[in-house]
Design a protein around this motif. Structure first.
Motif, PDB file in Angstrom:
ATOM      1  N   VAL A   1     -21.602 -57.149 -13.700  1.00 51.47           N
ATOM      2  CA  VAL A   1     -21.355 -57.359 -12.278  1.00 51.47           C
ATOM      3  C   VAL A   1     -20.944 -58.804 -12.056  1.00 51.47           C
ATOM      4  O   VAL A   1     -21.496 -59.703 -12.671  1.00 51.47           O
ATOM      5  CB  VAL A   1     -22.630 -57.032 -11.467  1.00 51.47           C
ATOM      6  N   GLY A   2     -19.990 -59.020 -11.164  1.00 53.54           N
ATOM      7  CA  GLY A   2     -19.577 -60.374 -10.818  1.00 53.54           C
ATOM      8  C   GLY A   2     -18.480 -60.881 -11.727  1.00 53.54           C
ATOM      9  O   GLY A   2     -17.737 -60.109 -12.333  1.00 53.54           O
ATOM     10  N   PRO A   3     -18.376 -62.208 -11.824  1.00 58.83           N
ATOM     11  CA  PRO A   3     -17.311 -62.804 -12.643  1.00 58.83           C
ATOM     12  C   PRO A   3     -17.445 -62.447 -14.123  1.00 58.83           C
ATOM     13  O   PRO A   3     -18.542 -62.204 -14.609  1.00 58.83           O
ATOM     14  CB  PRO A   3     -17.498 -64.311 -12.446  1.00 58.83           C
ATOM     15  N   PRO A   4     -16.330 -62.416 -14.841  1.00 60.65           N
ATOM     16  CA  PRO A   4     -16.373 -62.073 -16.273  1.00 60.65           C
ATOM     17  C   PRO A   4     -17.041 -63.170 -17.098  1.00 60.65           C
ATOM     18  O   PRO A   4     -17.159 -64.313 -16.676  1.00 60.65           O
ATOM     19  CB  PRO A   4     -14.906 -61.918 -16.644  1.00 60.65           C
ATOM     20  N   LEU A   5     -17.446 -62.789 -18.300  1.00 55.96           N
ATOM     21  CA  LEU A   5     -18.065 -63.747 -19.223  1.00 55.96           C
ATOM     22  C   LEU A   5     -17.023 -64.707 -19.774  1.00 55.96           C
ATOM     23  O   LEU A   5     -15.873 -64.335 -20.005  1.00 55.96           O
ATOM     24  CB  LEU A   5     -18.710 -63.008 -20.393  1.00 55.96           C
ATOM     25  N   ASP A   6     -17.436 -65.949 -20.006  1.00 50.52           N
ATOM     26  CA  ASP A   6     -16.582 -66.913 -20.695  1.00 50.52           C
ATOM     27  C   ASP A   6     -16.714 -66.673 -22.191  1.00 50.52           C
ATOM     28  O   ASP A   6     -17.590 -65.943 -22.652  1.00 50.52           O
ATOM     29  CB  ASP A   6     -17.001 -68.339 -20.351  1.00 50.52           C
ATOM     30  N   ASP A   7     -15.866 -67.301 -22.966  1.00 48.77           N
ATOM     31  CA  ASP A   7     -15.910 -67.140 -24.419  1.00 48.77           C
ATOM     32  C   ASP A   7     -17.261 -67.591 -24.965  1.00 48.77           C
ATOM     33  O   ASP A   7     -17.754 -68.666 -24.641  1.00 48.77           O
ATOM     34  CB  ASP A   7     -14.803 -67.962 -25.080  1.00 48.77           C
TER      35      ASP A   7
ATOM     36  N   THR B   1     -33.078 -59.471 -11.834  1.00 50.51           N
ATOM     37  CA  THR B   1     -33.626 -58.525 -10.869  1.00 50.51           C
ATOM     38  C   THR B   1     -33.464 -59.141  -9.481  1.00 50.51           C
ATOM     39  O   THR B   1     -33.888 -60.279  -9.255  1.00 50.51           O
ATOM     40  CB  THR B   1     -35.118 -58.259 -11.149  1.00 50.51           C
ATOM     41  N   LEU B   2     -32.862 -58.393  -8.563  1.00 48.79           N
ATOM     42  CA  LEU B   2     -32.600 -58.908  -7.222  1.00 48.79           C
ATOM     43  C   LEU B   2     -33.847 -58.880  -6.353  1.00 48.79           C
ATOM     44  O   LEU B   2     -34.649 -57.950  -6.423  1.00 48.79           O
ATOM     45  CB  LEU B   2     -31.506 -58.086  -6.544  1.00 48.79           C
ATOM     46  N   SER B   3     -33.989 -59.893  -5.518  1.00 49.43           N
ATOM     47  CA  SER B   3     -35.091 -59.938  -4.560  1.00 49.43           C
ATOM     48  C   SER B   3     -34.612 -59.624  -3.150  1.00 49.43           C
ATOM     49  O   SER B   3     -35.426 -59.410  -2.263  1.00 49.43           O
ATOM     50  CB  SER B   3     -35.761 -61.310  -4.582  1.00 49.43           C
TER      51      SER B   3
ATOM     52  N   THR C   1     -29.606 -53.020  -3.921  1.00 52.24           N
ATOM     53  CA  THR C   1     -30.840 -53.165  -3.154  1.00 52.24           C
ATOM     54  C   THR C   1     -31.825 -54.059  -3.892  1.00 52.24           C
ATOM     55  O   THR C   1     -31.698 -54.271  -5.101  1.00 52.24           O
ATOM     56  CB  THR C   1     -31.474 -51.788  -2.911  1.00 52.24           C
ATOM     57  N   PRO C   2     -32.841 -54.570  -3.185  1.00 51.62           N
ATOM     58  CA  PRO C   2     -33.867 -55.366  -3.858  1.00 51.62           C
ATOM     59  C   PRO C   2     -34.526 -54.558  -4.971  1.00 51.62           C
ATOM     60  O   PRO C   2     -34.796 -53.371  -4.825  1.00 51.62           O
ATOM     61  CB  PRO C   2     -34.866 -55.670  -2.738  1.00 51.62           C
ATOM     62  N   GLY C   3     -34.751 -55.197  -6.092  1.00 48.89           N
ATOM     63  CA  GLY C   3     -35.346 -54.539  -7.248  1.00 48.89           C
ATOM     64  C   GLY C   3     -34.324 -54.025  -8.242  1.00 48.89           C
ATOM     65  O   GLY C   3     -34.681 -53.626  -9.346  1.00 48.89           O
ATOM     66  N   ALA C   4     -33.044 -54.036  -7.869  1.00 49.24           N
ATOM     67  CA  ALA C   4     -31.999 -53.571  -8.784  1.00 49.24           C
ATOM     68  C   ALA C   4     -31.821 -54.587  -9.903  1.00 49.24           C
ATOM     69  O   ALA C   4     -31.863 -55.795  -9.682  1.00 49.24           O
ATOM     70  CB  ALA C   4     -30.685 -53.384  -8.042  1.00 49.24           C
ATOM     71  N   GLU C   5     -31.648 -54.082 -11.110  1.00 52.76           N
ATOM     72  CA  GLU C   5     -31.405 -54.955 -12.260  1.00 52.76           C
ATOM     73  C   GLU C   5     -29.910 -54.968 -12.546  1.00 52.76           C
ATOM     74  O   GLU C   5     -29.294 -53.916 -12.710  1.00 52.76           O
ATOM     75  CB  GLU C   5     -32.183 -54.482 -13.472  1.00 52.76           C
TER      76      GLU C   5
ATOM     77  N   GLY D   1     -31.408 -67.947  -4.164  1.00 48.34           N
ATOM     78  CA  GLY D   1     -32.603 -67.180  -3.849  1.00 48.34           C
ATOM     79  C   GLY D   1     -32.449 -65.684  -3.887  1.00 48.34           C
ATOM     80  O   GLY D   1     -33.245 -64.958  -3.298  1.00 48.34           O
ATOM     81  N   PHE D   2     -31.430 -65.166  -4.577  1.00 46.02           N
ATOM     82  CA  PHE D   2     -31.220 -63.728  -4.636  1.00 46.02           C
ATOM     83  C   PHE D   2     -31.956 -63.043  -5.774  1.00 46.02           C
ATOM     84  O   PHE D   2     -32.033 -61.827  -5.808  1.00 46.02           O
ATOM     85  CB  PHE D   2     -29.717 -63.414  -4.749  1.00 46.02           C
ATOM     86  N   THR D   3     -32.499 -63.781  -6.722  1.00 48.35           N
ATOM     87  CA  THR D   3     -33.170 -63.146  -7.854  1.00 48.35           C
ATOM     88  C   THR D   3     -34.681 -63.262  -7.692  1.00 48.35           C
ATOM     89  O   THR D   3     -35.203 -64.216  -7.121  1.00 48.35           O
ATOM     90  CB  THR D   3     -32.754 -63.778  -9.193  1.00 48.35           C
ATOM     91  N   ALA D   4     -35.391 -62.262  -8.211  1.00 51.40           N
ATOM     92  CA  ALA D   4     -36.847 -62.234  -8.132  1.00 51.40           C
ATOM     93  C   ALA D   4     -37.431 -63.126  -9.213  1.00 51.40           C
ATOM     94  O   ALA D   4     -36.863 -63.257 -10.303  1.00 51.40           O
ATOM     95  CB  ALA D   4     -37.351 -60.809  -8.295  1.00 51.40           C
ATOM     96  N   ARG D   5     -38.549 -63.715  -8.933  1.00 47.71           N
ATOM     97  CA  ARG D   5     -39.246 -64.514  -9.937  1.00 47.71           C
ATOM     98  C   ARG D   5     -40.027 -63.577 -10.827  1.00 47.71           C
ATOM     99  O   ARG D   5     -40.813 -62.759 -10.360  1.00 47.71           O
ATOM    100  CB  ARG D   5     -40.200 -65.502  -9.284  1.00 47.71           C
ATOM    101  N   THR D   6     -39.780 -63.682 -12.119  1.00 49.87           N
ATOM    102  CA  THR D   6     -40.480 -62.800 -13.056  1.00 49.87           C
ATOM    103  C   THR D   6     -41.279 -63.576 -14.050  1.00 49.87           C
ATOM    104  O   THR D   6     -41.084 -64.714 -14.298  1.00 49.87           O
ATOM    105  CB  THR D   6     -39.484 -61.896 -13.812  1.00 49.87           C
TER     106      THR D   6
END
Length: 87
Positions: free
Chosen positions: A36-42, A50-52, A63-67, A82-87
């Protein structure tokens, strides 16, 4: 002023050969992409976060909790905002 009209089909219309389209649930036809999102660099390895909070990326809602599997740079940006959950 424009009004919306609904055409009701009858059994006679269906037997006459009129094709009907079955509604498919949106969640069944929509799968999360591998990255998801921008592609990986070399040389980068993807990171799982995990989204918060609710997040919309490239037209897909998460949704929140999606990995999600994202690039390390994008994961860093999501953590900073602040979009990721603290694990």
């Amino acid at each position: 002023m424009t009004t919306n009209t609904i055409k009701k089909t009858t059994a006679a219309d269906e037997s006459a050969g009129t094709a009907t389209v079955e509604a498919r649930p949106e969640h069944a036809s929509r799968r999360a992409p591998a990255l998801v999102g921008p592609p990986l660099d070399d040389g980068q390895e993807p990171v799982t976060v995990t989204l918060s909070h609710h997040l919309r990326i490239d037209g897909a809602d998460y949704t929140p909790g999606a990995e999600l599997t994202v690039s390390p740079d994008y994961a860093r940006r999501l953590r900073g905002q602040g979009f990721t959950a603290r694990t």
